[in-house]
Motif scaffolding. Structure first.
Motif, PDB file in Angstrom:
ATOM      1  N   PRO B  46     -12.989   0.854  10.913  1.00  0.00           N
ATOM      2  CA  PRO B  46     -13.175   0.938   9.454  1.00  0.00           C
ATOM      3  C   PRO B  46     -13.341   2.371   8.957  1.00  0.00           C
ATOM      4  O   PRO B  46     -13.087   2.647   7.785  1.00  0.00           O
ATOM      5  N   ASP B  47     -13.771   3.286   9.823  1.00  0.00           N
ATOM      6  CA  ASP B  47     -14.008   4.661   9.375  1.00  0.00           C
ATOM      7  C   ASP B  47     -12.890   5.627   9.756  1.00  0.00           C
ATOM      8  O   ASP B  47     -13.076   6.842   9.708  1.00  0.00           O
ATOM      9  N   VAL B  48     -11.735   5.094  10.145  1.00  0.00           N
ATOM     10  CA  VAL B  48     -10.599   5.984  10.406  1.00  0.00           C
ATOM     11  C   VAL B  48     -10.244   6.669   9.076  1.00  0.00           C
ATOM     12  O   VAL B  48     -10.335   6.068   8.002  1.00  0.00           O
ATOM     13  N   VAL B  49      -9.926   7.947   9.142  1.00  0.00           N
ATOM     14  CA  VAL B  49      -9.591   8.707   7.927  1.00  0.00           C
ATOM     15  C   VAL B  49      -8.079   8.859   7.858  1.00  0.00           C
ATOM     16  O   VAL B  49      -7.477   9.510   8.714  1.00  0.00           O
ATOM     17  N   LEU B  50      -7.466   8.240   6.864  1.00  0.00           N
ATOM     18  CA  LEU B  50      -6.009   8.299   6.764  1.00  0.00           C
ATOM     19  C   LEU B  50      -5.587   9.390   5.775  1.00  0.00           C
ATOM     20  O   LEU B  50      -5.984   9.385   4.613  1.00  0.00           O
ATOM     21  N   ILE B  51      -4.798  10.324   6.280  1.00  0.00           N
ATOM     22  CA  ILE B  51      -4.264  11.408   5.458  1.00  0.00           C
ATOM     23  C   ILE B  51      -2.758  11.203   5.317  1.00  0.00           C
ATOM     24  O   ILE B  51      -2.064  11.020   6.310  1.00  0.00           O
ATOM     25  N   TYR B  52      -2.278  11.209   4.087  1.00  0.00           N
ATOM     26  CA  TYR B  52      -0.837  11.118   3.829  1.00  0.00           C
ATOM     27  C   TYR B  52      -0.353  12.476   3.330  1.00  0.00           C
ATOM     28  O   TYR B  52      -1.073  13.161   2.605  1.00  0.00           O
ATOM     29  N   GLU B  53       0.874  12.855   3.682  1.00  0.00           N
ATOM     30  CA  GLU B  53       1.322  14.225   3.411  1.00  0.00           C
ATOM     31  C   GLU B  53       1.439  14.558   1.925  1.00  0.00           C
ATOM     32  O   GLU B  53       1.468  15.719   1.550  1.00  0.00           O
ATOM     33  N   SER B  54       1.501  13.522   1.081  1.00  0.00           N
ATOM     34  CA  SER B  54       1.592  13.782  -0.356  1.00  0.00           C
ATOM     35  C   SER B  54       0.257  14.270  -0.925  1.00  0.00           C
ATOM     36  O   SER B  54       0.234  14.737  -2.065  1.00  0.00           O
ATOM     37  N   GLY B  55      -0.841  14.116  -0.189  1.00  0.00           N
ATOM     38  CA  GLY B  55      -2.106  14.655  -0.689  1.00  0.00           C
ATOM     39  C   GLY B  55      -3.349  13.796  -0.540  1.00  0.00           C
ATOM     40  O   GLY B  55      -4.451  14.336  -0.505  1.00  0.00           O
ATOM     41  N   PRO B  56      -3.218  12.452  -0.473  1.00  0.00           N
ATOM     42  CA  PRO B  56      -4.426  11.636  -0.358  1.00  0.00           C
ATOM     43  C   PRO B  56      -5.127  11.829   0.999  1.00  0.00           C
ATOM     44  O   PRO B  56      -4.481  11.854   2.034  1.00  0.00           O
ATOM     45  N   ILE B  57      -6.452  11.981   0.946  1.00  0.00           N
ATOM     46  CA  ILE B  57      -7.279  12.086   2.151  1.00  0.00           C
ATOM     47  C   ILE B  57      -8.273  10.939   2.109  1.00  0.00           C
ATOM     48  O   ILE B  57      -8.978  10.761   1.122  1.00  0.00           O
ATOM     49  N   GLY B  58      -8.331  10.167   3.194  1.00  0.00           N
ATOM     50  CA  GLY B  58      -9.232   9.015   3.226  1.00  0.00           C
ATOM     51  C   GLY B  58      -8.702   7.866   2.384  1.00  0.00           C
ATOM     52  O   GLY B  58      -9.467   7.168   1.725  1.00  0.00           O
ATOM     53  N   ALA B  59      -7.394   7.669   2.420  1.00  0.00           N
ATOM     54  CA  ALA B  59      -6.786   6.573   1.645  1.00  0.00           C
ATOM     55  C   ALA B  59      -7.151   5.224   2.268  1.00  0.00           C
ATOM     56  O   ALA B  59      -7.221   5.100   3.491  1.00  0.00           O
ATOM     57  N   LYS B  60      -7.410   4.232   1.404  1.00  0.00           N
ATOM     58  CA  LYS B  60      -7.765   2.886   1.867  1.00  0.00           C
ATOM     59  C   LYS B  60      -6.940   1.865   1.086  1.00  0.00           C
ATOM     60  O   LYS B  60      -7.479   1.043   0.342  1.00  0.00           O
ATOM     61  N   PRO B  61      -5.614   1.938   1.205  1.00  0.00           N
ATOM     62  CA  PRO B  61      -4.770   1.060   0.372  1.00  0.00           C
ATOM     63  C   PRO B  61      -4.992  -0.414   0.708  1.00  0.00           C
ATOM     64  O   PRO B  61      -5.104  -0.769   1.879  1.00  0.00           O
ATOM     65  N   SER B  62      -5.048  -1.253  -0.328  1.00  0.00           N
ATOM     66  CA  SER B  62      -5.223  -2.689  -0.069  1.00  0.00           C
ATOM     67  C   SER B  62      -3.861  -3.339   0.188  1.00  0.00           C
ATOM     68  O   SER B  62      -3.780  -4.385   0.805  1.00  0.00           O
ATOM     69  N   VAL B  63      -2.805  -2.703  -0.296  1.00  0.00           N
ATOM     70  CA  VAL B  63      -1.447  -3.138   0.062  1.00  0.00           C
ATOM     71  C   VAL B  63      -0.721  -1.909   0.589  1.00  0.00           C
ATOM     72  O   VAL B  63      -1.061  -0.777   0.240  1.00  0.00           O
ATOM     73  N   LEU B  64       0.299  -2.129   1.419  1.00  0.00           N
ATOM     74  CA  LEU B  64       0.994  -0.997   2.025  1.00  0.00           C
ATOM     75  C   LEU B  64       1.822  -0.260   0.975  1.00  0.00           C
ATOM     76  O   LEU B  64       2.453  -0.886   0.133  1.00  0.00           O
TER      77      LEU B  64
END
Lengths: 287, 258
Positions: B46-64
């Motif tokens: 649950p605490d994995v930190v997802l970084i996407y190259e467009s800029g979001p840090i710690g994204a937690k999307p409910s849908v892909l």
């Protein structure tokens, strides 16, 4: 100070044949309306910059607007290939297209360097990648302090950068939010900037650290509601994903592509008009 | 214990998700990596930190997300920074534990081609290009690669090295001045390949249940090395399947009519 202008006037005055032009928007807030206007006005021999060439550049390239493309990833995001981009590179249609290929880290840094008034980008990049073999602009430089070998690439300083944002006030100050990509850097790197916006509001009311582009760094602000469609504009609309999927078919053959562009872009006189025609043709497909 | 039936794609996604430790900082590509990383976040990490190259840090999307610019990413992130900042402070600055990549083509040393098939100047197929991958592959502390296994994708020789894996093998990364580990696992719909500890050549170390060695060999464009002690991948458990299917159903519903 930014002038509030109709989009066709801004493109006519600021984007000339042979110019270096960046349309930015990292799959969010893509300036589609401005791309269409550049096509409509028949611009030629542009050097186009864009980190992520997608539908808007597929259209511009397929219509013969570009002579050279500087980019880091070219595709139909989440769908597949860009057929016009590929046809230009693989077969030179409708005209040959020179490419200068870089990575995201490099090209985003190149906008920062351009915005900072520097001639080059400095980064740790491309180790072991063939990109450095094919792009002669990617060079090595030795750090004078540590002796570390680093990568240097030329900064990007377009004649004109075009972006789309959510809001402007009457003075032409622009507020932009959500995924910002390199829009701010690309505006500051350019000699002139055109910003299309969803709407003009009385007061922007930004939070203290919000991304505001002050009017005095922008040349023209153009009000084009829906101007990023079919891409997203956070707070206004989602991506028109059906269109991204449909584009795969529309753009697959040269004839279908040209027919579509003629009816939707060349024979319309504004983005509003384009959207009307697009809604009508979408209706034809579903009925 | 009997297991529920599952697809080859599902065990691929579940196996990849299991490799992400809770709390890891993970730089995620769109598509298969994003799906597996979010499955990890919704199950054991649950605490994995997802970084996407467009800029979001710690994204937690409910849908892909449909693409890297999806508002869902910035709306659910701890913060959204510029793309330039993502690649400088966060990636080049050494703050990323795992780079999670897809690939069009891969070779026996986990070098990736996403640029071109055929000669660069006269391509047979022009692929999208590098995106963020060359620097993710170099600067992330380690790299996971997820892709479906086939002769077309697992080739003897790639036409273009977009992102280096282990180069020509052995200490090639070190000789290039790279201090990061590079690819540590390649997760496919048939099994898991990991680099040999000396030669760094990809070796099949885990095979998914019901898959035969002949099948794996037939889907690989070189003479694939098989580990002496080949493991069988643990089948997806009921919770993993439930969460994955739920995520996919939510995603499909959100984009219904598109």
């Amino acid at each position: 100070m930014a002038e509030i202008l109709p989009l066709n006037k801004a493109v006519e005055e600021l984007i000339h044949d042979g110019a270096h032009v960046a349309l930015e928007g990292f799959t969010h807030l893509i300036p589609h309306a401005a791309g269409h206007e550049i096509i409509r006005q028949g611009r030629r021999n542009l050097t186009l910059y864009r980190m992520t060439p997608d539908l808007v550049y597929d259209q511009m390239i397929g219509m013969g607007v570009a002579r050279r493309l500087v980019f880091s990833w070219g595709g139909n995001p989440g769908v597949g290939s860009l057929h016009r981009f590929r046809d230009a590179i693989e077969n030179g249609w409708p005209c040959s297209l020179d490419i200068e290929e870089r990575s995201h880290a490099d090209l985003s840094g190149a906008y920062v360097a351009g915005a900072s008034g520097l001639p080059m980008t400095l980064l740790r990049a491309y180790r072991g990648s063939d990109l450095a073999r094919y792009n002669q602009q990617i060079r090595l430089i030795t750090c004078p302090f540590t002796g570390e070998e680093l990568t240097a690439t030329p900064s990007v300083r377009p004649d004109v950068t075009v972006i789309h944002a959510q809001q402007a006030d009457r003075k032409g100050n622009v507020l932009i939010w959500g995924i910002l990509g390199v829009q701010k850097e690309a505006v500051l790197a350019a000699k002139n900037a055109i910003v299309t916006v969803e709407e003009v509001v009385e007061r922007l009311d930004p939070a203290p650290n919000a991304c505001v582009l002050p009017s005095w760094i922008i040349t023209a602000v153009c009000v084009v509601p829906g101007g990023a469609s079919p891409s997203y504009a956070q707070g206004y609309y989602e991506r028109d994903n059906a269109f991204y999927k449909a584009w795969d078919n529309i753009s697959r053959s040269r004839e279908d592509f040209q027919g579509w562009m003629k009816r939707h872009v060349l024979e319309t006189d504004s983005f509003e008009d384009f959207q009307k025609i697009k809604a009508e043709t979408a209706q034809e497909v579903t009925s | 214990m009997t297991t529920q039936p599952y697809s080859a794609d599902e065990i691929m996604t579940v196996s990849a998700a299991r490799l992400l430790k809770n709390g890891a900082v993970c730089f995620v590509g769109i598509g298969l990596p994003s799906k597996a990383a979010n499955l990890a976040r919704l199950t054991h990490a649950p605490d994995v930190v997802l970084i996407y190259e467009s800029g979001p840090i710690g994204a937690k999307p409910s849908v892909l997300p449909l693409s890297i610019g999806d508002g869902e990413l910035s709306a659910t992130a701890d913060t959204t920074v510029s793309t330039a900042e993502i690649f400088t402070y966060w990636l080049q600055g050494g703050r990323v534990d795992i780079g999670f990549l897809g690939a069009a083509q891969i070779d026996r040393f986990a070098n990736i081609n996403t640029t071109v098939i055929g000669p660069y100047d006269k391509p047979k197929v022009r692929l999208p290009g590098a995106g963020g991958a060359p620097e993710i592959g170099a600067s992330a502390k380690e790299v996971l690669i997820i892709l479906r296994q086939s002769q077309k994708a697992f080739v003897d020789k790639i036409d273009f090295t977009t992102t280096i894996g282990h180069g020509e093998g052995y200490d090639h990364r070190v000789r290039l001045g790279l201090s990061t580990k590079g690819p540590t696992s390649v997760i496919t719909d048939l099994g898991i390949l990991t680099p040999d500890k000396d030669s760094r050549e990809l070796t099949l170390t885990s095979i998914h249940p019901g898959v035969t060695l002949d099948q794996v060999r037939a889907a690989t464009g070189w003479d694939l090395k098989i580990a002496d002690r080949l493991e069988v991948t643990g089948a997806p458990n009921a919770n993993e399947l439930h969460v994955l299917r739920d995520l996919e159903a939510r995603t499909a519903a959100a984009h219904k009519g598109d």
